[in-house]
Design a protein around this motif. Structure first.
Motif, PDB file in Angstrom:
ATOM      1  N   ALA A   1       0.839  -1.213   0.000  1.00  0.00           N
ATOM      2  CA  ALA A   1       0.000   0.000   0.000  1.00  0.00           C
ATOM      3  C   ALA A   1       0.862   1.246   0.000  1.00  0.00           C
ATOM      4  O   ALA A   1       0.601   2.212  -0.726  1.00  0.00           O
ATOM      5  CB  ALA A   1      -0.938  -0.002   1.214  1.00  0.00           C
ATOM      6  N   ILE A   2       1.958   1.220   0.775  1.00  0.00           N
ATOM      7  CA  ILE A   2       2.849   2.385   0.813  1.00  0.00           C
ATOM      8  C   ILE A   2       3.581   2.520  -0.517  1.00  0.00           C
ATOM      9  O   ILE A   2       3.694   3.621  -1.066  1.00  0.00           O
ATOM     10  CB  ILE A   2       3.850   2.244   1.986  1.00  0.00           C
ATOM     11  CG1 ILE A   2       3.096   2.213   3.313  1.00  0.00           C
ATOM     12  CG2 ILE A   2       4.866   3.372   1.961  1.00  0.00           C
ATOM     13  CD1 ILE A   2       3.989   2.013   4.527  1.00  0.00           C
ATOM     14  N   VAL A   3       4.042   1.374  -1.075  1.00  0.00           N
ATOM     15  CA  VAL A   3       4.787   1.422  -2.342  1.00  0.00           C
ATOM     16  C   VAL A   3       3.893   1.955  -3.454  1.00  0.00           C
ATOM     17  O   VAL A   3       4.293   2.775  -4.287  1.00  0.00           O
ATOM     18  CB  VAL A   3       5.330   0.029  -2.705  1.00  0.00           C
ATOM     19  CG1 VAL A   3       5.945   0.013  -4.124  1.00  0.00           C
ATOM     20  CG2 VAL A   3       6.366  -0.416  -1.669  1.00  0.00           C
TER      21      VAL A   3
ATOM     22  N   TYR B   1       2.023  10.002  -4.169  1.00  0.00           N
ATOM     23  CA  TYR B   1       1.123  10.425  -3.087  1.00  0.00           C
ATOM     24  C   TYR B   1       1.844  10.284  -1.754  1.00  0.00           C
ATOM     25  O   TYR B   1       2.691   9.390  -1.592  1.00  0.00           O
ATOM     26  CB  TYR B   1      -0.165   9.582  -3.071  1.00  0.00           C
ATOM     27  CG  TYR B   1      -1.127   9.884  -4.192  1.00  0.00           C
ATOM     28  CD1 TYR B   1      -1.515  11.200  -4.441  1.00  0.00           C
ATOM     29  CD2 TYR B   1      -1.644   8.850  -4.983  1.00  0.00           C
ATOM     30  CE1 TYR B   1      -2.394  11.455  -5.485  1.00  0.00           C
ATOM     31  CE2 TYR B   1      -2.533   9.118  -5.997  1.00  0.00           C
ATOM     32  CZ  TYR B   1      -2.908  10.426  -6.256  1.00  0.00           C
ATOM     33  OH  TYR B   1      -3.773  10.691  -7.263  1.00  0.00           O
ATOM     34  N   GLU B   2       1.456  11.140  -0.857  1.00  0.00           N
ATOM     35  CA  GLU B   2       1.926  10.999   0.517  1.00  0.00           C
ATOM     36  C   GLU B   2       0.732  10.617   1.376  1.00  0.00           C
ATOM     37  O   GLU B   2      -0.427  10.824   0.992  1.00  0.00           O
ATOM     38  CB  GLU B   2       2.530  12.310   1.040  1.00  0.00           C
ATOM     39  CG  GLU B   2       1.551  13.483   1.059  1.00  0.00           C
ATOM     40  CD  GLU B   2       2.210  14.753   1.551  1.00  0.00           C
ATOM     41  OE1 GLU B   2       1.475  15.576   2.116  1.00  0.00           O
ATOM     42  OE2 GLU B   2       3.434  14.903   1.363  1.00  0.00           O
TER      43      GLU B   2
ATOM     44  N   PHE C   1       4.407   8.744   5.319  1.00  0.00           N
ATOM     45  CA  PHE C   1       5.378   8.583   4.254  1.00  0.00           C
ATOM     46  C   PHE C   1       5.230   9.732   3.261  1.00  0.00           C
ATOM     47  O   PHE C   1       4.146  10.286   3.068  1.00  0.00           O
ATOM     48  CB  PHE C   1       5.203   7.228   3.552  1.00  0.00           C
ATOM     49  CG  PHE C   1       3.801   6.956   3.076  1.00  0.00           C
ATOM     50  CD1 PHE C   1       3.367   7.367   1.805  1.00  0.00           C
ATOM     51  CD2 PHE C   1       2.899   6.294   3.904  1.00  0.00           C
ATOM     52  CE1 PHE C   1       2.069   7.111   1.390  1.00  0.00           C
ATOM     53  CE2 PHE C   1       1.612   6.042   3.473  1.00  0.00           C
ATOM     54  CZ  PHE C   1       1.184   6.447   2.225  1.00  0.00           C
ATOM     55  N   TYR C   2       6.360  10.049   2.616  1.00  0.00           N
ATOM     56  CA  TYR C   2       6.451  11.173   1.696  1.00  0.00           C
ATOM     57  C   TYR C   2       7.274  10.738   0.471  1.00  0.00           C
ATOM     58  O   TYR C   2       8.364  10.185   0.633  1.00  0.00           O
ATOM     59  CB  TYR C   2       7.147  12.367   2.365  1.00  0.00           C
ATOM     60  CG  TYR C   2       6.549  12.741   3.686  1.00  0.00           C
ATOM     61  CD1 TYR C   2       5.515  13.651   3.754  1.00  0.00           C
ATOM     62  CD2 TYR C   2       7.036  12.165   4.864  1.00  0.00           C
ATOM     63  CE1 TYR C   2       4.964  13.994   4.985  1.00  0.00           C
ATOM     64  CE2 TYR C   2       6.502  12.495   6.080  1.00  0.00           C
ATOM     65  CZ  TYR C   2       5.461  13.423   6.145  1.00  0.00           C
ATOM     66  OH  TYR C   2       4.913  13.751   7.345  1.00  0.00           O
TER      67      TYR C   2
ATOM     68  N   TYR D   1      11.537   7.435  -4.672  1.00  0.00           N
ATOM     69  CA  TYR D   1      11.676   6.746  -3.389  1.00  0.00           C
ATOM     70  C   TYR D   1      10.578   7.270  -2.449  1.00  0.00           C
ATOM     71  O   TYR D   1       9.976   8.331  -2.676  1.00  0.00           O
ATOM     72  CB  TYR D   1      13.044   6.989  -2.751  1.00  0.00           C
ATOM     73  CG  TYR D   1      14.194   6.457  -3.588  1.00  0.00           C
ATOM     74  CD1 TYR D   1      14.648   5.146  -3.409  1.00  0.00           C
ATOM     75  CD2 TYR D   1      14.820   7.271  -4.534  1.00  0.00           C
ATOM     76  CE1 TYR D   1      15.698   4.662  -4.179  1.00  0.00           C
ATOM     77  CE2 TYR D   1      15.869   6.777  -5.299  1.00  0.00           C
ATOM     78  CZ  TYR D   1      16.301   5.482  -5.103  1.00  0.00           C
ATOM     79  OH  TYR D   1      17.325   4.996  -5.848  1.00  0.00           O
ATOM     80  N   GLY D   2      10.397   6.537  -1.399  1.00  0.00           N
ATOM     81  CA  GLY D   2       9.471   6.986  -0.353  1.00  0.00           C
ATOM     82  C   GLY D   2      10.165   6.988   1.002  1.00  0.00           C
ATOM     83  O   GLY D   2      10.783   5.982   1.381  1.00  0.00           O
TER      84      GLY D   2
END
Length: 405
Positions: A32-34, A41-42, A63-64, A73-74
């Protein structure tokens, strides 16, 4: 805990508190974060983390997305949810305790202020009650009058008795119905700007009787309003008595003037025949008389002179009452005044067997300036009293000396 992930889902780094890293499989919901990072999106996410000891913990991550060397990258920052909320609970508890303390302090301050206000109101009410009791019991009439409406807000029993009505009948009525009836619209304080009014005024009773009063008025705050405190006393009887006293004084003055006029006329009328008696007796003494006749004539002559002296005193008293007694300043011989005095006093002293001596110091000027008649009267009064209060066989000495020139 800061960590970093690329768009393929590889964990670049993961820095925990103890400095150890972590693999991909340890982080739940990583896809989901990836996916969010790929779409630039952050966001935030609550997910699981398997620790190195195998235990699972719930973490909270923000996350940003970043772009470095043409790759996405995040960067994420995570925190143990239990630890986070534990700190939050401590902070919230501190805030709640602080807020409770502030509320308690405010309640204490409010309670203190409220108590002080209640005490102040009680003191004010007690003071007002005491003031009203004083005003009710003083022996003068008291009105409290509203400055704007000129209506009576308070009246004591003395004022009600003077008006001849009940207190409840007076309160609420215009003051001009009872006091200063001819001055409506020209009140010395509210209309003419005076601060204190003290003068004679008129009080109208319920029966229409007009009383003379002495009134004093001044500013007063009563029940939160600007009012006038007016005190007054009934001076009707006093003015009546004063007028009667003035009338009696005028009558007494007229009677005194009549008395003075009578004494002056009487003295003048009696003095004329008395001078004739003195003159005739003096002429008779210059004729040939035997011893018995001379004794009789001398007694008549001395008695006439004594009576003339009394008449002159009466005339002097009338002049003193009239304020018309004047002293002369003429030349006279002291020797003549002393001889006349000695002749009269020695005659009186001889009857009591009292000796009279006159000693005149050397150096007395033969001629003096003054009022010989008044000086003779003074000497005669003193000498007569000396003879009167001297026992038989005593002596009286009159000494003349110069004190100053």
């Amino acid at each position: 805990w800061p960590w970093c992930v690329d768009t393929e889902g590889r964990i670049i780094c993961f820095l925990r508190k103890n400095g150890t890293g972590i693999d991909r499989a340890a982080i739940g919901d990583l896809e989901a974060i990836v996916g969010k990072v790929r779409q630039n999106y952050e966001g935030t996410l609550t997910h699981l983390l398997r620790q190195t000891d195998g235990r699972m913990c719930e973490i909270y991550s923000s996350f940003y997305p970043i772009h470095v060397f043409d790759r996405d990258y995040g960067v994420a920052f995570s925190v143990d949810k239990d630890e986070w909320f534990r700190r939050v609970r401590v902070q919230v508890f501190a805030i709640i305790v602080t807020f409770a303390f502030l509320m308690l302090a405010m309640a204490i301050v409010f309670a203190y202020m409220f108590r002080q206000r209640v005490l102040a109101e009680q003191r004010t009410a007690k003071s007002e009650a005491q003031s009203r009791d004083i005003l009710r019991n003083v022996h003068v009439g008291v009105f409290i009058i509203d400055r704007q409406t000129h209506r009576i807000e308070f009246a004591n029993q003395v004022a009600a008795d003077m008006v001849g009505a009940e207190v409840r009948e007076i309160c609420g009525t215009p003051c001009h119905l009872h006091i200063c009836p001819a001055e409506e619209g020209i009140c010395p304080i509210t209309d003419l700007g005076q601060t204190v009014d003290q003068s004679e005024r008129i009080l109208v009773t319920k029966a229409g009787r007009r009383l003379d009063i002495m009134k004093t008025a001044k500013d007063l705050e009563f029940r939160g309003r600007d009012c006038l405190l007016e005190t007054f006393i009934d001076i009707t009887d006093l003015k009546r008595q004063t007028a009667r006293a003035n009338e009696l004084a005028i009558q007494a003055e007229a009677a005194n003037e009549a008395k003075s006029e009578f004494l002056a006329n009487m003295s003048h009328e009696i003095r004329t025949p008395m001078n004739a008696v003195i003159g005739m007796s003096r002429l008779a003494l210059q004729t040939d008389l035997d011893a018995k006749q001379r004794n009789y004539i001398e007694k008549v002559h001395r008695s006439a002179e004594g009576l003339l002296h009394v008449i002159n005193d009466i005339l002097d008293f009338s002049k003193i009452d009239a304020g018309k007694l004047h002293l002369e300043a003429i030349e006279f011989r002291l020797e003549k005044v002393m001889d006349s005095f000695a002749n009269v006093v020695r005659f009186k002293a001889k009857e009591k067997g009292v000796e009279v001596r006159i000693k005149v110091a050397p150096g007395i000027p033969p001629v003096l300036i003054g009022d010989p008649g008044r000086l003779g009267q003074i000497l005669l009064n003193l000498g007569s009293n000396a003879v009167k209060f001297t026992d038989c066989g005593g002596e009286i000495t009159v000494m003349v000396d110069v004190l100053s020139e």
